[in-house]
Design an enzyme around this catalytic site. Structure first.
Site, PDB file in Angstrom:
ATOM      1  N   HIS A  79       2.787  -4.594  -7.588  1.00  0.00           N
ATOM      2  CA  HIS A  79       2.550  -3.432  -7.488  1.00  0.00           C
ATOM      3  C   HIS A  79       2.373  -2.152  -7.859  1.00  0.00           C
ATOM      4  O   HIS A  79       2.977  -2.127  -9.261  1.00  0.00           O
ATOM      5  CB  HIS A  79       3.524  -3.120  -6.261  1.00  0.00           C
ATOM      6  N   GLU A  81       3.199   0.936  -7.699  1.00  0.00           N
ATOM      7  CA  GLU A  81       4.416   1.262  -8.319  1.00  0.00           C
ATOM      8  C   GLU A  81       5.313   0.856  -9.751  1.00  0.00           C
ATOM      9  O   GLU A  81       5.925   1.787  -9.987  1.00  0.00           O
ATOM     10  CB  GLU A  81       5.643   1.511  -7.145  1.00  0.00           C
ATOM     11  N   CYS A 107       7.291  -0.793  -1.252  1.00  0.00           N
ATOM     12  CA  CYS A 107       8.091  -1.510   0.222  1.00  0.00           C
ATOM     13  C   CYS A 107       9.072  -1.936  -0.561  1.00  0.00           C
ATOM     14  O   CYS A 107       9.780  -1.047  -1.125  1.00  0.00           O
ATOM     15  CB  CYS A 107       6.679  -3.387  -0.575  1.00  0.00           C
ATOM     16  N   CYS A 110      10.052  -2.225  -4.178  1.00  0.00           N
ATOM     17  CA  CYS A 110       9.510  -0.830  -4.940  1.00  0.00           C
ATOM     18  C   CYS A 110      10.367   0.108  -4.861  1.00  0.00           C
ATOM     19  O   CYS A 110      10.777   0.702  -5.734  1.00  0.00           O
ATOM     20  CB  CYS A 110       7.699  -0.464  -4.870  1.00  0.00           C
TER      21      CYS A 110
END
Length: 158
Positions: A79, A81, A107, A110
């Site tokens: 991801h 992040e 999410c 993260c």
């Protein structure tokens, strides 16, 4: 000077620009970590370094019919992040007390990483249906705001 973007607009546009590097077939996400109005690191979602992109292999999540927001481990991608946090770590830069600008709400995975990295504020353009993520961020007292790209105005989400 009237056309000069606010800091929130500026950093969110940078996150949106980062998202254009995404190699994900389902969702392009970009993230920028900022401290004292200085960009510390950036990230976008896609396959790890030296790993074939989903454009070549196909989307594992689509192949397995995994709904959005579920079974995050069933994905070749990292991801945005996560990549921004990793980039700061590779460069030996602390992100404690920094802010995250991200095109989408983090999410739950993260969010846990951002909590432990001691990010203090998250700015997003799009909410994401992940109640556990919101609960954990609220419990950790991490503020999350939606940035209106055209005005730079904030709407508090958490």
């Amino acid at each position: 000077m009237n056309n000069r973007p606010s800091w929130h607009q500026y950093f969110m546009e940078m996150a949106l620009l980062a998202s254009t590097r995404s190699t994900c077939l389902r969702r392009q996400v970009g993230a920028i970590i900022v401290k004292d109005n200085q960009i510390i690191s950036s990230g976008y979602n896609g396959a790890p370094k030296h790993i074939r992109h989903c454009a070549i292999t196909g989307c594992l999540r689509e192949q397995l019919n995994v709904p959005s927001g579920e079974r995050h481990e069933l994905c070749r991608g990292v991801h945005a992040e996560q990549n921004a946090v990793i980039q700061a770590a590779i460069n030996g830069t602390s992100i404690r007390g920094a802010s995250l600008y991200c095109t989408n709400q983090p999410c739950v995975i993260c969010s846990k990483i951002l909590i432990n990295a001691e990010i203090k504020t998250i700015y997003i353009t799009e909410p994401y249906e992940d109640k556990l993520s919101q609960e954990l961020l609220a419990e950790a007292e991490i503020e999350m705001n939606i940035v209106d790209r055209s005005t730079g105005m904030l709407k508090k989400l958490l």
